[in-house]
Design a protein around this motif. Structure first.
Motif, PDB file in Angstrom:
ATOM      1  N   TYR A 119     -35.644  13.744  36.908  1.00 25.74           N
ATOM      2  CA  TYR A 119     -35.697  14.931  36.379  1.00 25.74           C
ATOM      3  C   TYR A 119     -36.627  16.039  37.149  1.00 25.74           C
ATOM      4  CZ  TYR A 119     -34.084  12.958  32.038  1.00 25.74           C
ATOM      5  OH  TYR A 119     -33.165  12.297  31.076  1.00 25.74           O
ATOM      6  N   TRP A 120     -37.486  15.400  37.697  1.00 26.34           N
ATOM      7  CA  TRP A 120     -38.671  16.220  38.630  1.00 26.34           C
ATOM      8  C   TRP A 120     -37.760  16.594  39.921  1.00 26.34           C
ATOM      9  CZ3 TRP A 120     -39.381  14.854  43.543  1.00 26.34           C
ATOM     10  CH2 TRP A 120     -38.900  13.421  43.961  1.00 26.34           C
ATOM     11  N   LEU A 121     -37.097  15.948  40.281  1.00 28.62           N
ATOM     12  CA  LEU A 121     -36.358  16.378  41.674  1.00 28.62           C
ATOM     13  C   LEU A 121     -35.325  17.496  41.217  1.00 28.62           C
ATOM     14  CD1 LEU A 121     -34.576  14.220  44.227  1.00 28.62           C
ATOM     15  CD2 LEU A 121     -33.279  16.146  43.294  1.00 28.62           C
ATOM     16  N   PHE A 122     -34.639  17.485  40.166  1.00 30.90           N
ATOM     17  CA  PHE A 122     -33.699  18.473  39.848  1.00 30.90           C
ATOM     18  C   PHE A 122     -34.716  19.848  39.444  1.00 30.90           C
ATOM     19  CE2 PHE A 122     -30.705  15.161  39.510  1.00 30.90           C
ATOM     20  CZ  PHE A 122     -29.627  15.737  40.050  1.00 30.90           C
TER      21      PHE A 122
ATOM     22  N   PHE B 286     -36.182  21.015  42.918  1.00 32.69           N
ATOM     23  CA  PHE B 286     -35.108  21.404  44.274  1.00 32.69           C
ATOM     24  C   PHE B 286     -33.950  22.066  43.461  1.00 32.69           C
ATOM     25  CE2 PHE B 286     -38.127  18.032  45.853  1.00 32.69           C
ATOM     26  CZ  PHE B 286     -38.346  18.794  46.897  1.00 32.69           C
ATOM     27  N   TYR B 287     -33.727  22.196  42.272  1.00 34.57           N
ATOM     28  CA  TYR B 287     -32.588  22.847  41.796  1.00 34.57           C
ATOM     29  C   TYR B 287     -33.054  24.164  41.203  1.00 34.57           C
ATOM     30  CZ  TYR B 287     -27.908  24.423  40.134  1.00 34.57           C
ATOM     31  OH  TYR B 287     -26.882  25.129  39.824  1.00 34.57           O
ATOM     32  N   ILE B 288     -33.572  23.789  40.079  1.00 35.16           N
ATOM     33  CA  ILE B 288     -33.868  25.036  39.090  1.00 35.16           C
ATOM     34  C   ILE B 288     -35.045  26.165  39.814  1.00 35.16           C
ATOM     35  CG2 ILE B 288     -34.891  25.727  36.773  1.00 35.16           C
ATOM     36  CD1 ILE B 288     -34.096  22.820  35.900  1.00 35.16           C
ATOM     37  N   LEU B 289     -35.968  25.450  40.077  1.00 35.44           N
ATOM     38  CA  LEU B 289     -36.983  26.430  40.749  1.00 35.44           C
ATOM     39  C   LEU B 289     -36.488  27.004  42.094  1.00 35.44           C
ATOM     40  CD1 LEU B 289     -40.603  24.567  40.403  1.00 35.44           C
ATOM     41  CD2 LEU B 289     -39.207  26.533  38.861  1.00 35.44           C
TER      42      LEU B 289
ATOM     43  N   ILE C  15     -47.561  18.001  32.942  1.00 37.85           N
ATOM     44  CA  ILE C  15     -47.132  17.158  33.907  1.00 37.85           C
ATOM     45  C   ILE C  15     -46.481  15.789  33.593  1.00 37.85           C
ATOM     46  CG2 ILE C  15     -49.415  16.008  34.149  1.00 37.85           C
ATOM     47  CD1 ILE C  15     -47.307  17.100  37.334  1.00 37.85           C
ATOM     48  N   ASP C  16     -46.831  15.266  32.403  1.00 33.78           N
ATOM     49  CA  ASP C  16     -46.413  14.003  31.963  1.00 33.78           C
ATOM     50  C   ASP C  16     -44.900  14.017  31.533  1.00 33.78           C
ATOM     51  OD1 ASP C  16     -48.736  12.758  32.275  1.00 33.78           O
ATOM     52  OD2 ASP C  16     -49.426  12.904  30.253  1.00 33.78           O
ATOM     53  N   GLN C  17     -44.400  15.260  30.928  1.00 34.31           N
ATOM     54  CA  GLN C  17     -43.262  15.626  30.306  1.00 34.31           C
ATOM     55  C   GLN C  17     -42.242  15.909  31.663  1.00 34.31           C
ATOM     56  OE1 GLN C  17     -41.671  14.793  27.835  1.00 34.31           O
ATOM     57  NE2 GLN C  17     -39.979  15.739  28.252  1.00 34.31           N
TER      58      GLN C  17
END
Length: 234
Positions: free
Chosen positions: A77-80, A83-86, A128-130
């Protein structure tokens, strides 16, 4: 349908993305001296990110990935999100600022984009946890609002110009229409992310169907637009 999507969802998605990327690379020479070349770069970038984002699928295949599996980066999730949404907010802010002619529209794009990024980053820091465990709906909503704002500014300019007579020859029209509907259709689904688990396969399959249809529509529109459009700027 459920079994088919479980086994082939990623393959179909990556295949349609690859088709759009191959068409983009094939057409690169045509758009080499236009703003369209930046969109082609971004299309290739998104394809690479989607491939990298598949890393959780290989935990049982590559032993060295066990280190990642046991870390906060276990889920992708962090990656997308980054690097995708933002990245989409940032890139399309740059892209539409470049192709728009009206100074007010340019300012709107910058203001909306910068505010969305600042709010998103602040929200991530506070949750940050979520951030590492799932998608943050607010981030997707901000991205959707940003993209819809960018594309709306473009549509307004198009309606007010002589280019409207030949809109079907404009690459930016196909990019804008595809983006507008993809974000409009997919964003509401993320609000129900709590149901996205093996305990509710009905929702999972519905989500896959919505995203699959949206992805196919978007990437085919990109490919079609790249092929038939005629460069309008040098």
């Amino acid at each position: 349908m459920e079994t088919f999507l479980r086994q082939n969802y990623s393959v179909i998605t990556h295949s349609i993305e690859l088709l759009a990327v191959l068409v983009a690379v094939f057409c690169y020479k045509k758009y080499k001296f236009t703003s369209g070349k930046y969109f082609i770069y971004f299309l290739v970038y998104v394809f690479i990110i989607d491939l990298v984002g598949e890393y959780p699928s290989f935990y049982n295949t590559f032993e060295w990935l066990k280190i990642v599996e046991q870390s906060v980066f276990r889920y992708n999730y962090w990656l997308f999100t980054i690097f995708y949404i933002l990245a989409s907010i940032l890139f399309f802010m740059f892209y539409y600022h470049k192709i728009l002619k009206n100074k007010i529209h340019k300012k709107i794009v910058i203001v909306v984009g910068v505010l969305s990024l600042l709010i998103s980053i602040t929200y991530i820091v506070c949750h940050i946890d979520q951030f590492f465990k799932g998608f943050l709906p607010l981030i997707s909503v901000l991205a959707a609002l940003s993209i819809i704002t960018y594309t709306t500014c473009y549509f307004i300019e198009l309606l007010q110009s002589d280019k409207l007579l030949n809109f079907y020859k404009l690459l930016n029209f196909y990019i804008s229409i595809a983006l507008f509907f993809w974000w409009l259709i997919t964003t509401p689904v993320l609000f129900y992310g709590v149901y996205n688990s093996e305990e509710d396969w009905n929702f999972v399959i519905l989500k896959w169907q919505i995203f699959l249809f949206s992805n196919i529509l978007m990437y085919l529109t990109y490919a079609f637009g790249l092929l038939i459009s005629k460069p309008q700027e040098k």
